[in-house]
Structures are given as C-alpha cells and as structure tokens.
Design a protein around this motif. Structure first.
Motif, PDB file in Angstrom:
ATOM      1  N   GLY A 104       0.640  -1.110  -0.003  1.00 45.72           N
ATOM      2  CA  GLY A 104       0.130   0.070  -0.121  1.00 45.72           C
ATOM      3  C   GLY A 104       0.903   1.291  -0.028  1.00 45.72           C
ATOM      4  O   GLY A 104       0.275   2.355  -0.369  1.00 45.72           O
ATOM      5  N   ASP A 105       2.141   1.336   0.345  1.00 46.55           N
ATOM      6  CA  ASP A 105       3.054   2.299   0.064  1.00 46.55           C
ATOM      7  C   ASP A 105       3.173   2.913  -1.244  1.00 46.55           C
ATOM      8  O   ASP A 105       2.941   2.133  -2.292  1.00 46.55           O
ATOM      9  CB  ASP A 105       4.318   1.960   0.580  1.00 46.55           C
ATOM     10  CG  ASP A 105       4.284   2.048   2.280  1.00 46.55           C
ATOM     11  OD1 ASP A 105       3.236   2.350   2.896  1.00 46.55           O
ATOM     12  OD2 ASP A 105       5.502   1.921   3.013  1.00 46.55           O
ATOM     13  N   ILE A 106       3.235   4.198  -1.216  1.00 47.81           N
ATOM     14  CA  ILE A 106       3.452   4.938  -2.524  1.00 47.81           C
ATOM     15  C   ILE A 106       4.864   5.581  -2.617  1.00 47.81           C
ATOM     16  O   ILE A 106       5.488   5.875  -1.518  1.00 47.81           O
ATOM     17  CB  ILE A 106       2.494   6.194  -2.915  1.00 47.81           C
ATOM     18  CG1 ILE A 106       1.266   5.550  -3.179  1.00 47.81           C
ATOM     19  CG2 ILE A 106       3.115   7.014  -3.758  1.00 47.81           C
ATOM     20  CD1 ILE A 106       0.195   6.813  -3.144  1.00 47.81           C
ATOM     21  N   HIS A 107       5.746   5.143  -3.586  1.00 49.38           N
ATOM     22  CA  HIS A 107       7.215   5.646  -3.680  1.00 49.38           C
ATOM     23  C   HIS A 107       7.278   6.923  -5.000  1.00 49.38           C
ATOM     24  O   HIS A 107       6.858   6.477  -6.053  1.00 49.38           O
ATOM     25  CB  HIS A 107       8.057   4.783  -4.023  1.00 49.38           C
ATOM     26  CG  HIS A 107       8.398   3.938  -2.500  1.00 49.38           C
ATOM     27  ND1 HIS A 107       9.209   3.959  -1.650  1.00 49.38           N
ATOM     28  CD2 HIS A 107       7.395   2.855  -2.046  1.00 49.38           C
ATOM     29  CE1 HIS A 107       9.120   3.109  -0.744  1.00 49.38           C
ATOM     30  NE2 HIS A 107       7.987   2.410  -0.877  1.00 49.38           N
ATOM     31  N   ILE A 108       7.744   7.982  -4.600  1.00 44.53           N
ATOM     32  CA  ILE A 108       8.112   9.037  -5.576  1.00 44.53           C
ATOM     33  C   ILE A 108       9.715   9.097  -5.617  1.00 44.53           C
ATOM     34  O   ILE A 108      10.278   9.559  -4.632  1.00 44.53           O
ATOM     35  CB  ILE A 108       7.407  10.291  -5.565  1.00 44.53           C
ATOM     36  CG1 ILE A 108       6.207  10.073  -5.455  1.00 44.53           C
ATOM     37  CG2 ILE A 108       7.918  11.172  -6.408  1.00 44.53           C
ATOM     38  CD1 ILE A 108       5.206  11.490  -5.181  1.00 44.53           C
ATOM     39  N   HIS A 109      10.518   8.375  -6.593  1.00 49.15           N
ATOM     40  CA  HIS A 109      11.771   8.162  -6.609  1.00 49.15           C
ATOM     41  C   HIS A 109      12.285   9.059  -7.634  1.00 49.15           C
ATOM     42  O   HIS A 109      12.083   8.697  -8.951  1.00 49.15           O
ATOM     43  CB  HIS A 109      12.045   6.899  -6.656  1.00 49.15           C
ATOM     44  CG  HIS A 109      13.572   6.346  -6.624  1.00 49.15           C
ATOM     45  ND1 HIS A 109      14.057   6.784  -5.135  1.00 49.15           N
ATOM     46  CD2 HIS A 109      14.617   5.836  -7.275  1.00 49.15           C
ATOM     47  CE1 HIS A 109      15.404   6.387  -5.154  1.00 49.15           C
ATOM     48  NE2 HIS A 109      15.763   5.718  -6.391  1.00 49.15           N
ATOM     49  N   MET A 110      13.331  10.039  -7.303  1.00 46.96           N
ATOM     50  CA  MET A 110      13.768  10.855  -8.343  1.00 46.96           C
ATOM     51  C   MET A 110      15.140  10.283  -8.876  1.00 46.96           C
ATOM     52  O   MET A 110      15.913  10.042  -7.984  1.00 46.96           O
ATOM     53  CB  MET A 110      13.776  12.479  -7.883  1.00 46.96           C
ATOM     54  CG  MET A 110      12.532  12.973  -7.708  1.00 46.96           C
ATOM     55  SD  MET A 110      12.207  14.119  -5.998  1.00 46.96           S
ATOM     56  CE  MET A 110      11.963  13.094  -4.932  1.00 46.96           C
ATOM     57  N   PHE A 111      15.420  10.575 -10.065  1.00 47.37           N
ATOM     58  CA  PHE A 111      16.476   9.846 -10.780  1.00 47.37           C
ATOM     59  C   PHE A 111      17.895  10.987 -10.951  1.00 47.37           C
ATOM     60  O   PHE A 111      18.679  10.528 -11.645  1.00 47.37           O
ATOM     61  CB  PHE A 111      16.208   9.275 -12.075  1.00 47.37           C
ATOM     62  CG  PHE A 111      15.015   8.184 -12.044  1.00 47.37           C
ATOM     63  CD1 PHE A 111      15.155   7.373 -11.054  1.00 47.37           C
ATOM     64  CD2 PHE A 111      13.829   8.399 -12.802  1.00 47.37           C
ATOM     65  CE1 PHE A 111      14.508   5.949 -11.009  1.00 47.37           C
ATOM     66  CE2 PHE A 111      12.771   7.418 -12.616  1.00 47.37           C
ATOM     67  CZ  PHE A 111      13.143   6.248 -11.609  1.00 47.37           C
ATOM     68  N   GLY A 112      17.709  12.048 -10.385  1.00 46.61           N
ATOM     69  CA  GLY A 112      19.107  12.838 -10.655  1.00 46.61           C
ATOM     70  C   GLY A 112      18.963  13.893 -11.939  1.00 46.61           C
ATOM     71  O   GLY A 112      17.992  13.920 -12.581  1.00 46.61           O
TER      72      GLY A 112
END
Length: 332
Positions: A274-282
């Motif tokens: 159920g967790d959301i991840h917003i992962h930024m790539f640089g």
C-alpha cells in the motif's frame, strides 16, 4: 497516455486521462492511487483499465491548473505511507558541479568522493543481461507532508542557506498487497535542495535534501524515452532571470532505470503493501552552479515535451519562526 488528478469547480476529485490535446475524466475512480489499486487487483495495465472503465466529460486541465485545482499526480490518505527519495550522480555531466562543490575539502590531485561515485556509475551502472549493477548515491527527502502539488508554493525553512531547484524525472510506484512495487509511470519533479549547506561538507548532503519536492502535473504512463530534453527556468517579477536546457533518460545517464529501481526496492522497508514511492533519478542542471541565488517570490518552471503540462511553483520562505529559534521538546 498521461494521467493526472484535479478537483472540479464543486470540489469533487477526479482522475483525468489524456492521449492527445484533450483530457477526459476517467469513470469510476477519484484518485490515481485508486486507479492503480484496481489495475493491480485486476492484473491489468493502467491504460488497459482506463479503456475498460471508459472516459467521461472533457476537462480543460490548463484552466484547472490556472485555478489551482490540479493536484499532485498521486497522493496518499496517510502521509507517512508516501515516500520521497532520490539518487544523485546518475547523469552524464552531473559530477562536475558536485565535484566543484566538494573540491575545496579535497586534495586537487585526488578525486573527491563525488567523482569516485560518479565513475563507479560509469563503470558499473549499466550492467545489462538483467543483472544489477553498482549501487548509486541515495537520499531521503521526506514523506507525503513534503509533497508539493503543481502551482502550489514550495516553502523553504527559515534556517536554509539556499533554496535551489533541481529539474528531474521521477518514477511513481505503488506497492501491491503482497508488497511488490508496481511502476505507474514517470513525472516531472523539482527535487528542491539546499546547495550551500551541502557545499559546506558533503556529509551535510542528508540535511540539504530534507526539503519539499514538487511533482507533476501529469504522469507519463509507459516507458521513459531514452532521450528527454527539457528546460528549467527561474522567473522573477515576470522576467526570466535564468534558463537552461536539461537532458534525462537512460541515453544521458550512467545508470539504467532498472538499476536505480533495484537498489531502492531491494530494501524490505520500501516494499510495504500500500505504500507509494516517488523516486527521483537525478539531474545535471542547477541554477546554483551558475551563481543564481533565489529569493522569495521567484517561480520555478520545469518543462519537457514528453511530460505534458509544465511544473510551476513559487518559492516562499517560512517566516513562522526565526532561523535560530531552538526547537522546544516537551518532556513526558
């Protein structure tokens, strides 16, 4: 296909889907998280489920954006179940700025730790054959409380020494009921940071990243293009004071997206259902590197053709407490 979230004039939430100039309401869902949950449960793609649910009324997203009714393209009812994270030194050319920032603390004849990390990525960030490569630099920005919607102000804390933009691409993920991460798509991001704090000592990087981040307005569903071109600018009093192109996509990176994803989601803590991840790539483009010092009222604008509407946010400074005001701790 692009998907986004907005509220109508009556304050009702909707999901919009857009494949051309026209956006339409997606029937049967009121949030992108709900749409993704239904897709996971049905074993369908986002685009496949949108086609099955059907489209309703046409939406003027640009007008909704101008009215402040476009939301972050994904959110969570429980802010602690949304994670903002990122990786650095991933783009070709990104090491030069970081190396210059940290060079004063290193022997000019030797490589800084930043340059060593970058070279590790060049040598082992794209292993191929489905294998994982060298792990990248990784950082934590915050949870859903730090998420800023398009058009809303980015608030810099009073104690910050700098308030600088970082134009990036972010992967958007929802963990399924069994904890498996599912990528929904990609969005523009402003990975807002304090570069002066970081420049003091690279061990302050963690402090410099604990700032808000703006995402959106739209999620690109599907694969990330190998080559992405965009522009990042700062507007002050209606005039552009700085503008520079930026590039992203794997053609311009020292790591594959798959490698960056692997080294984030290999940790069980990031695979909670159920967790959301917003992962930024640089990124490799910063106004700070060109000597720009931002101030309250400046507007950050980040745009790239593959990502639909541009990301705009005004810079505000938190004036609710003095920069040197001590934090009061209540003892129980």
């Amino acid at each position: 296909m692009f998907i986004s979230q907005f509220v109508d004039e009556n304050g009702v939430r909707h999901v919009a889907a857009r494949s051309s100039d026209n956006a339409n309401i997606v029937r049967g869902v009121s949030s992108v998280r709900e749409l993704a949950e239904k897709a996971i449960a049905a074993g369908k793609s986002i685009s496949g489920l949108v086609a099955e649910l059907g489209l309703g009324d046409t939406v003027d997203l640009a007008a909704a954006y101008a009215d402040g009714r476009v939301l972050a393209p994904i959110d969570h009812d429980v802010s602690a179940q949304l994670h903002l994270t990122g990786t650095g030194l991933t783009h070709l050319g990104s090491a030069s700025t970081r190396n210059a920032m940290h060079q004063k603390a290193a022997d000019p004849e030797n490589l800084t730790d930043s340059m060593k990390m970058f070279q590790m990525g060049l040598e082992g960030g794209k292993p191929g054959d489905g294998k994982s490569g060298v792990q990248p630099e990784w950082f934590y920005k915050g949870n859903g409380h730090a998420l800023v919607a398009p058009g809303q102000p980015i608030i810099s804390p009073s104690f910050a020494l700098d308030a600088g933009e970082e134009p990036e691409i972010a992967g958007i993920y929802l963990n399924g009921p069994d904890g498996t991460p599912h990528r929904i798509g990609f969005a523009l991001a402003n990975e807002f940071s304090d570069h002066i704090t970081e420049r003091q000592n690279y061990l302050y990087l963690a402090h410099s990243k604990l700032r808000p981040a703006a995402i959106g307005p739209e999620i690109l569903v599907g694969d990330l293009p190998g080559h992405v071109e965009g522009k990042s600018r700062i507007v002050r009093d209606g005039q552009t004071i700085w503008e520079k192109p930026f590039v992203s996509g794997e053609d311009n990176m020292s790591h594959t997206i798959a490698n960056l994803e692997h080294h984030h989601f290999k940790y069980e803590i990031f695979c909670q259902p159920g967790d959301i991840h917003i992962h930024m790539f640089g990124t490799a483009t910063l106004s700070f590197a060109d000597g720009i010092s931002t101030q309250a009222g400046d507007v950050f604008e980040i745009e790239a053709a593959p990502f639909g509407l541009p990301l705009r946010n005004r810079l505000d400074i938190d004036t609710t407490r003095a920069a040197d005001a001590p934090v009061k701790i209540a003892v129980l």
